[in-house]
Write a protein that holds these residues in place. Sequence first.
Motif, mmCIF file in Angstrom:
data_model
loop_
_atom_site.group_PDB
_atom_site.id
_atom_site.type_symbol
_atom_site.label_atom_id
_atom_site.label_comp_id
_atom_site.label_asym_id
_atom_site.label_seq_id
_atom_site.Cartn_x
_atom_site.Cartn_y
_atom_site.Cartn_z
ATOM 1 N N THR A 195 39.524 9.512 18.164
ATOM 2 C CA THR A 195 38.609 8.559 18.787
ATOM 3 C C THR A 195 37.760 7.893 17.726
ATOM 4 O OG1 THR A 195 36.732 8.312 20.301
ATOM 5 C CG2 THR A 195 36.937 10.444 19.223
ATOM 6 N N GLN A 196 37.372 6.662 17.975
ATOM 7 C CA GLN A 196 36.420 5.987 17.091
ATOM 8 C C GLN A 196 34.984 6.352 17.472
ATOM 9 O OE1 GLN A 196 39.388 2.287 17.112
ATOM 10 N NE2 GLN A 196 37.369 1.668 16.369
ATOM 11 N N GLY A 197 34.816 7.063 18.591
ATOM 12 C CA GLY A 197 33.467 7.422 19.021
ATOM 13 C C GLY A 197 33.403 8.820 19.614
ATOM 14 N N GLY A 226 42.536 2.933 13.527
ATOM 15 C CA GLY A 226 42.139 2.706 14.909
ATOM 16 C C GLY A 226 42.249 1.232 15.277
ATOM 17 N N PHE A 227 41.495 0.424 14.547
ATOM 18 C CA PHE A 227 41.495 -1.041 14.751
ATOM 19 C C PHE A 227 41.023 -1.424 16.148
ATOM 20 C CE2 PHE A 227 45.128 0.334 12.122
ATOM 21 C CZ PHE A 227 44.633 -0.029 10.888
ATOM 22 N N GLY A 228 40.389 -0.465 16.850
ATOM 23 C CA GLY A 228 39.870 -0.736 18.192
ATOM 24 C C GLY A 228 40.538 0.108 19.263
ATOM 25 N N GLY A 230 40.840 3.124 19.427
ATOM 26 C CA GLY A 230 40.083 4.352 19.671
ATOM 27 C C GLY A 230 38.704 4.096 20.236
ATOM 28 N N LEU A 231 38.471 2.908 20.780
ATOM 29 C CA LEU A 231 37.140 2.597 21.298
ATOM 30 C C LEU A 231 36.956 2.992 22.759
ATOM 31 C CD1 LEU A 231 36.396 -0.778 19.479
ATOM 32 C CD2 LEU A 231 35.185 1.395 19.195
ATOM 33 N N ARG A 232 38.015 3.507 23.369
ATOM 34 C CA ARG A 232 37.843 4.110 24.693
ATOM 35 C C ARG A 232 38.853 5.245 24.802
ATOM 36 N NH1 ARG A 232 39.904 0.340 29.642
ATOM 37 N NH2 ARG A 232 39.188 2.115 30.846
ATOM 38 N N ILE A 333 42.516 -3.877 25.049
ATOM 39 C CA ILE A 333 41.247 -3.381 24.486
ATOM 40 C C ILE A 333 40.954 -4.215 23.246
ATOM 41 C CG2 ILE A 333 42.336 -1.596 23.044
ATOM 42 C CD1 ILE A 333 38.963 -1.175 24.861
ATOM 43 N N TRP A 334 39.730 -4.096 22.747
ATOM 44 C CA TRP A 334 39.370 -4.783 21.508
ATOM 45 C C TRP A 334 40.355 -4.422 20.400
ATOM 46 C CZ3 TRP A 334 35.475 -1.743 23.998
ATOM 47 C CH2 TRP A 334 34.613 -2.496 24.806
ATOM 48 N N MET A 335 40.797 -5.405 19.681
ATOM 49 C CA MET A 335 41.613 -5.159 18.497
ATOM 50 C C MET A 335 41.010 -5.974 17.360
ATOM 51 S SD MET A 335 45.727 -5.393 18.073
ATOM 52 C CE MET A 335 46.502 -5.985 16.575
ATOM 53 N N ARG A 336 41.007 -5.396 16.191
ATOM 54 C CA ARG A 336 40.345 -5.950 15.004
ATOM 55 C C ARG A 336 39.994 -7.443 15.127
ATOM 56 N NH1 ARG A 336 41.963 -4.261 8.808
ATOM 57 N NH2 ARG A 336 39.845 -4.467 8.023
ATOM 58 N N GLY A 337 38.692 -7.715 15.045
ATOM 59 C CA GLY A 337 38.212 -9.087 15.233
ATOM 60 C C GLY A 337 38.315 -9.532 16.672
ATOM 61 N N PRO A 338 38.002 -8.621 17.627
ATOM 62 C CA PRO A 338 38.283 -8.934 19.030
ATOM 63 C C PRO A 338 37.604 -10.227 19.470
ATOM 64 C CG PRO A 338 36.711 -7.117 18.871
ATOM 65 C CD PRO A 338 37.229 -7.366 17.492
ATOM 66 N N GLY A 339 38.340 -11.076 20.148
ATOM 67 C CA GLY A 339 37.791 -12.356 20.597
ATOM 68 C C GLY A 339 37.846 -13.387 19.499
ATOM 69 N N ASP A 452 35.192 8.261 11.483
ATOM 70 C CA ASP A 452 35.670 7.358 10.436
ATOM 71 C C ASP A 452 37.152 7.100 10.671
ATOM 72 O OD1 ASP A 452 35.556 5.988 7.747
ATOM 73 O OD2 ASP A 452 37.112 7.471 7.396
ATOM 74 N N MET A 453 37.502 5.865 10.996
ATOM 75 C CA MET A 453 38.914 5.570 11.270
ATOM 76 C C MET A 453 39.653 5.154 10.006
ATOM 77 S SD MET A 453 38.847 1.905 13.222
ATOM 78 C CE MET A 453 37.324 0.960 13.320
ATOM 79 N N GLY A 454 38.956 5.242 8.857
ATOM 80 C CA GLY A 454 39.651 4.971 7.601
ATOM 81 C C GLY A 454 38.949 4.087 6.602
ATOM 82 N N SER A 490 29.909 4.491 18.181
ATOM 83 C CA SER A 490 31.346 4.454 17.943
ATOM 84 C C SER A 490 31.563 3.611 16.699
ATOM 85 C CB SER A 490 32.075 3.786 19.110
ATOM 86 O OG SER A 490 32.016 4.601 20.251
ATOM 87 N N GLN A 491 32.605 3.951 15.938
ATOM 88 C CA GLN A 491 32.913 3.100 14.794
ATOM 89 C C GLN A 491 33.661 1.883 15.315
ATOM 90 O OE1 GLN A 491 35.433 4.267 11.170
ATOM 91 N NE2 GLN A 491 33.392 3.804 10.437
ATOM 92 N N GLY A 492 32.947 0.777 15.382
ATOM 93 C CA GLY A 492 33.556 -0.431 15.925
ATOM 94 C C GLY A 492 32.643 -1.614 15.718
ATOM 95 N N GLY A 493 33.193 -2.795 15.930
ATOM 96 C CA GLY A 493 32.393 -4.004 15.810
ATOM 97 C C GLY A 493 31.775 -4.173 14.442
ATOM 98 N N SER A 494 32.402 -3.615 13.419
ATOM 99 C CA SER A 494 31.900 -3.730 12.044
ATOM 100 C C SER A 494 30.459 -3.266 11.929
ATOM 101 C CB SER A 494 32.006 -5.182 11.536
ATOM 102 O OG SER A 494 33.329 -5.647 11.588
ATOM 103 N N GLY A 691 34.662 -5.212 8.541
ATOM 104 C CA GLY A 691 35.962 -4.833 9.091
ATOM 105 C C GLY A 691 36.619 -5.955 9.875
ATOM 106 N N GLU A 692 35.844 -6.679 10.641
ATOM 107 C CA GLU A 692 36.416 -7.734 11.489
ATOM 108 C C GLU A 692 36.663 -9.017 10.684
ATOM 109 O OE1 GLU A 692 36.666 -6.259 14.554
ATOM 110 O OE2 GLU A 692 35.228 -4.685 14.062
ATOM 111 N N ILE A 693 35.678 -9.435 9.888
ATOM 112 C CA ILE A 693 35.837 -10.715 9.177
ATOM 113 C C ILE A 693 36.996 -10.688 8.194
ATOM 114 C CG2 ILE A 693 33.471 -11.574 9.410
ATOM 115 C CD1 ILE A 693 33.263 -10.573 6.308
HETATM 116 MO MO1 MOS Z 1 36.953 -2.685 16.036
HETATM 117 S S1 MOS Z 1 38.108 -3.869 17.315
HETATM 118 O O1 MOS Z 1 35.470 -2.880 16.782
HETATM 119 O O2 MOS Z 1 37.562 -1.142 16.120
#
Ligand code: MOS
Length: 729
Positions: A195-197, A226-228, A230-232, A333-339, A452-454, A490-494, A691-693
């Motif tokens: 999980t990212q969280g 993870g790249f997202g 693992g966010l749920r 689900i969100w994937m790297r740079g979601p949206g 830490d997803m990496g 959670s590790q996400g959204g940079s 991470g996203e940019i």
């Molecule tokens: Mo990133 S899509 O917030 O793991």
Amino acid sequence: MDGADKTNGKAKYTAEYKLPDLAYGVFVTSNIAKGTIKQLDISKALIAPGVLDVIYYANCPTVPGYNPNASERPKNVNEWRGHKVLYDNKVRFFGQPIALIVADSFENANAAIRLVKAEYIVEAHETNFELLRKDPSKLKPAVTYKRGQEKAFSTAAKFIEAEYTIPIEVHLPMEMHATIAYWEGEDKITVYDKTQGPKSTQSTIARTFGLPEKNVRVIAENVGGGFGSGLRSWSNVPAACIAAKKLNRPVKVVLTRPQMFNLAGYRPQSWQRVGIGADVTGKFIGITHEAISNTSKYEDFREGIVDVSKFLYSSENVDTKYSVLPLDLSTPIWMRGPGEATGCFALESAIDELSYQLNMDPIDLRIKNFTEINQENKMPFSAINLKDCYAYGREKIGWKNRPAKPGTLKENGMLIGYGMAVGVFGAGKGTASVRAILSKDGKLVLECAVSDMGPGTTTSMTKIAASAMQMPIDKIKFKLGDSDFPSGPSQGGSGTTSTVGSAVDLACKTLQQNLKELAIQHVPTFIGKVLSDVEVKNEQVLLIADNSINVSIINLLKMSNKENIDITITSNGNNPSQMKFTSNSFSAHFVKLGVDPKTGKVKLLKVVTTGDNGKVISPKTARSQMLGGVVGGIGMALTEQVQIDHTTGQIINASFGTYQVPLHSMIPPIDVWFVDKPDYNVNSIGAKGLGEIALIGFAAAVANAVYNATGKRLRDLPITPEKINLKKI
Ligand code: MOS
């Protein structure tokens, strides 16, 4: 910090934990996309070698959080969100788990899959996004935004309007989603989970199984990408918990690689239309950005696809419209740079298209419409150094060689093109708690329940602590990946460096205060001094006026009769300056590529990628993230697409053999550069996420370079040789 363990195999990932008496669960999945299971015959599977149980809707114990009337994302309700695995006889997508076989070995469980026989009442399914998005009655109500005139772009001296499409892409981290659940009592559970969280999974399990959070421990010491995804929590989490309870022994459920394609989320398929117009000088008159992306029939998933168009470039008139299309697929689900990754492909391609209409350099066009004020909320950006990125990238990619007229430059028999595009992502600071234990041996341990997803979280956090404490890195250990640690995001959204890094910084500064106070109280040479007379560095407390008067931390704790200093602090998300500024990280990607005129094959020749994300804490891991973003971006641009057979609703390329990810041979030399200017408006460490940019905008840079090379505008990802098909132009 964790590089050696990860390289020599010492680092443990979820599926690798060996618990005594461990049983293995595998999913049996549906081979229809929609309908009802009339009958599920498990009798043969139950007597197969090693099989302990086959759990499905008819024999699944009651799950307190499986609310029969559950809506998507209920607020403050104690229930599981999403597909309720092993719950009812409904099939909502092809490949949905319909039973869990639990056996004494993975092999025995796997072998029994084919012995489970399902009889279905099949219903007609809807999976064809391209077809159904054209039917307004199929769409959920749109979210709209408008400032100034609607569709003002079409009144401009020069304008373009075009449609952009992106297929479903999948995260596919190396490590499969996996859960090991072990009940330590009727109401107490320990779970190893990818999980990212850890805190998010803890709270999901608590509300699903009606437990107090403190009775749920989630461990995610290492996460293999993870790249997202693992966010749920996905079906493997409740399934492992249910089975472990029913069998009263630890159960492990690991998704297979094919299951990773639809049981752990994906980037939704999307359609976009962008209209953008400018006056003859290039000043934007209006931007219109519409988007539709898919969701499942049982949940709404939305992301900020059209948001960049609202704020990044100066334009008085902007209107956007975004709706989702429910399909008989699993939930994205969100994937790297979601949206933004989706939105920037369209917007940054459209700006490039407009530049040719205007006969203007696309970088100059962006500079012409550059603004330091967020155009949507009218607040200044806390920092925006995109022009520095443009200057660096322009120079290093060799932009001066870019042909103004597409399709006119050849090298070694290849058509050569240059392209660039911009990425942007939010850069807030959230709330996190950190425990800091400074021991009498002079060592510092920090703990936070982030995972830490990496990206190298332990490295960056250790560096922040070393800098704040002015002590050597090898005396510091940062521990993460356990919900028993103080709460972290959670590790996400940079967000990790900004949010957890700020908490680490605050914890260290608090420790320094404590050390100074102790010195003044207990060390004779410091008595009578005040806090502002004293500093902490080089593992000592010193008088600022005369550094020869000092005491080592080890001696100080001894003199104060303390085993350690043990504090837990919380760094609040509400930074006052966050009220005055709007904060983002930015990137600009530059690509030089060649297109083989005979085959249409794209060969990337060089990439320059630049990040404007405040201070760079850890240059090595930051560079690595940018490299990963570029590789992900190459996949998005050139190779990655999930293919669905709409007659069955099945994903037909659910393997690495048929879902093409970038190969080493496709990766050109990549020059990574950071502006590296601290942005203290966001947090005390001046660092924003990247991470996203790293990925956002990259696909547009490739599409723009392909156009520059060939004169062929590709608006449908991925850009494959057959779409380039130069014989047709
Ligand atoms: Mo990133 S899509 O917030 O793991």
